[in-house]
Each structure stands twice: as structure tokens, then as C-alpha cells.
Design an enzyme around this catalytic site. Structure first.
Site, PDB file in Angstrom:
ATOM      1  N   LYS A   1      -6.411  -4.500  -3.109  1.00  0.00           N
ATOM      2  CA  LYS A   1      -7.195  -5.384  -1.634  1.00  0.00           C
ATOM      3  C   LYS A   1      -8.677  -4.937  -1.023  1.00  0.00           C
ATOM      4  CE  LYS A   1      -3.557  -4.693   1.924  1.00  0.00           C
ATOM      5  NZ  LYS A   1      -3.927  -3.297   2.587  1.00  0.00           N
TER       6      LYS A   1
ATOM      7  N   CYS B   1      -1.991  -2.106   7.815  1.00  0.00           N
ATOM      8  CA  CYS B   1      -2.438  -2.954   6.746  1.00  0.00           C
ATOM      9  C   CYS B   1      -0.591  -3.780   7.314  1.00  0.00           C
ATOM     10  CB  CYS B   1      -2.062  -2.854   5.342  1.00  0.00           C
ATOM     11  SG  CYS B   1      -3.971  -1.652   5.205  1.00  0.00           S
TER      12      CYS B   1
ATOM     13  N   ASP C   1       1.099  -1.330  -0.001  1.00  0.00           N
ATOM     14  CA  ASP C   1      -0.085   0.067   0.359  1.00  0.00           C
ATOM     15  C   ASP C   1       0.579   1.234  -0.221  1.00  0.00           C
ATOM     16  OD1 ASP C   1      -2.026  -2.299   0.504  1.00  0.00           O
ATOM     17  OD2 ASP C   1      -3.117  -1.309   2.200  1.00  0.00           O
TER      18      ASP C   1
ATOM     19  N   GLN D   1       8.849 -13.039  21.721  1.00  0.00           N
ATOM     20  CA  GLN D   1       8.119 -14.151  22.497  1.00  0.00           C
ATOM     21  C   GLN D   1       8.919 -15.549  21.354  1.00  0.00           C
ATOM     22  OE1 GLN D   1       3.784 -14.713  23.454  1.00  0.00           O
ATOM     23  NE2 GLN D   1       3.351 -13.011  22.427  1.00  0.00           N
TER      24      GLN D   1
HETATM   25  N1  TIU Z   1      -2.536   0.264   4.021  1.00  0.00           N
HETATM   26  C1  TIU Z   1      -2.891   0.991   5.446  1.00  0.00           C
HETATM   27  O1  TIU Z   1      -2.564   0.719   7.056  1.00  0.00           O
HETATM   28  N2  TIU Z   1      -4.718   1.290   5.356  1.00  0.00           N
HETATM   29  C2  TIU Z   1      -4.884   2.114   6.013  1.00  0.00           C
HETATM   30  O2  TIU Z   1      -6.277   2.357   6.965  1.00  0.00           O
HETATM   31  N3  TIU Z   1      -3.652   2.637   7.579  1.00  0.00           N
HETATM   32  C3  TIU Z   1      -4.254   3.366   8.408  1.00  0.00           C
HETATM   33  O3  TIU Z   1      -2.855   2.992   8.989  1.00  0.00           O
HETATM   34  N4  TIU Z   1      -5.067   4.403   9.080  1.00  0.00           N
END
Ligand code: TIU
Length: 233
Positions: A132, A165, A27, A205
Site C-alpha cells: 500500500k 496506519c 506494516d 461512543q
Molecule cells: N505504518 C504506519 O503507521 N506508518 C507511519 O508512517 N507511521 C508513523 O507513525 N509514522
């Protein structure tokens, strides 16, 4: 898994075979990283996320040079939002919501300028791009099939955001039997505390979710793997 090569990592060295290793870039989209985008509209400072771009560009080059499989993901939705759960759409109090028209087109909508990956990390021919609808890269996508088809067993996980994510994807991958190494300077959070604790949680852990190493260690191992391939079996 045959582990012909090793990356110094926490909590132990991470063994890998380049032919079954993939770099996953999660992302790294304009909507999350550019000033004026969706991330900023959620009230976040995008500067911390932007520190990821340079080391990740270096890691991407090393992965390409070593012939490692590269997979990019993008979080986003269909233009009619039919794949966006109502709760995701309604949650929080952003100045702009998913699907609204923002500075870079409709926010997190597939095909819009803001939904695509930042120029510095643009996919090249032959690299897989997974679209996704959720936080995890396995949910409602073809990622499992792609990894199985390419014989991938281990993942170098990078991208944003560390606690959202990246974590969700690592947890999904871990439950599916993939060995995950999270590259510490190639993942980013809007929140320094979440970045620190998010990384600690991976390797705690005895490596409950996987391994953590910085990009210098990973690039060094990829370069040495490329210059001294394992002998043919
Ligand atoms: N890609 C991802 O992490 N989407 C989010 O919305 N992340 C946030 O931290 N908001």
C-alpha cells in the site's frame, strides 16, 4: 452475520464466524521496527513498537492454527516514487527521507530489505501480502477485492502504528461495513499517549469504529472456535 463465537471486548462482546474473520497485520516492517531504520530516523524510539512483536507472533500462530485468513500489509513505494505524493515525501524533518538509502536499503521502497516484514512475523505460503502507498490499507490497493473474494466480514486488526496506519485502516474498513476488533497489545505507537487514546477512540461512543480486546482474549476465543466448530448449517 452469524456470530457463532464471541470474544470478550470493549464496549461489548465481539461475535464472529471463523470463516468470515481475517487477521490483518499492518506494516510490521523492518523500516518501522528495527533500530537504525526509518522510524528511528523520524526521531522515534522503536522500543515501544517492538513490544508488539511477541504477542502478535502468538496471535498469528493461533490464527493459523484456527484456519483464519491472514493478511499482511506493507507501506511503501515504487522505486521511481511515482506513487508517493510530493507532500508525503517532503513532510516533516527526518534525517532520512523515503527513497533515500538507509541502513536497510532504500527507505520504504518495495523490494528493499527494510521494506519487508520482520522475521518473527514473516508471512507463510497462502497468506496475502498487500502493498500500500498510503496509510490506509484500502486506498489504492486490492484489499477490498481480496476480502470480498474470501467472504470476509470481520477483521482482527493489529500492527503499527496505532494512531496512523492502524487507525486509518480501521476507519476505512468501518465505512465499508467491516466489523473491526483492534487487538490492544498487538498494536503499537511510538507515543504512549497516542496508544492509550487511540485505543479509547475505537471503542468510545458504543464502539464508534469497532471493538478493542487484548490478545489473550482473542487467542482464547480462536482456540475454542478451533476446538468446537459451529455445527454445519
Ligand atoms: N505504518 C504506519 O503507521 N506508518 C507511519 O508512517 N507511521 C508513523 O507513525 N509514522
Amino acid at each position: 452475520m452469524t456470530a457463532d463465537h464471541q470474544i470478550p471486548a470493549q464496549p461489548t462482546a465481539f461475535g464472529f464466524d471463523p470463516s468470515s474473520l481475517a487477521l490483518v497485520v499492518i506494516d510490521m516492517q523492518r523500516d518501522f521496527l528495527l533500530p537504525g531504520g526509518f522510524g528511528e530516523s523520524l526521531g522515534n524510539d522503536v522500543a515501544l513498537l517492538r513490544t508488539v512483536i511477541e504477542p502478535l507472533a502468538g496471535l498469528l500462530s493461533a490464527a493459523r492454527a484456527a484456519g483464519i485468513t491472514v493478511i499482511h500489509t506493507r507501506e511503501g513505494h515504487l522505486p521511481d516514487l511515482s506513487d508517493c505524493p510530493p507532500a508525503k515525501l517532503a513532510r516533516g524533518n527526518p534525517s532520512q527521507r523515503i527513497g533515500d538509502r538507509g541502513r536497510f536499503g532504500r527507505i520504504l521502497i518495495r523490494g528493499e530489505y527494510g521494506h519487508d516484514i520482520v522475521d518473527e512475523l514473516a508471512p507463510i505460503a497462502g497468506e496475502v501480502v498487500i502493498d500500500k502507498p498510503g496509510k490506509g490499507a484500502f486506498y489504492a490497493t486490492e484489499l477490498s477485492d481480496v476480502l470480498t473474494g474470501k467472504g470476509i466480514r470481520s477483521l482482527l486488526v493489529t500492527g503499527v502504528t496505532t494512531e496512523v496506519c492502524v487507525h486509518t485502516t480501521v476507519r476505512e474498513a468501518n465505512d465499508r461495513g467491516y466489523e473491526c476488533l483492534v487487538v490492544s497489545d498487538c498494536v503499537g505507537s511510538y507515543f504512549p499517549e497516542f496508544q492509550r487514546v487511540g485505543l479509547e477512540m475505537i471503542a468510545a461512543q458504543g464502539g464508534i469504529f469497532g471493538w478493542v480486546a487484548d490478545s489473550g482474549s482473542v487467542v482464547g476465543a480462536l482456540e475454542s472456535a478451533a476446538s468446537s466448530p459451529a455445527p454445519a448449517q
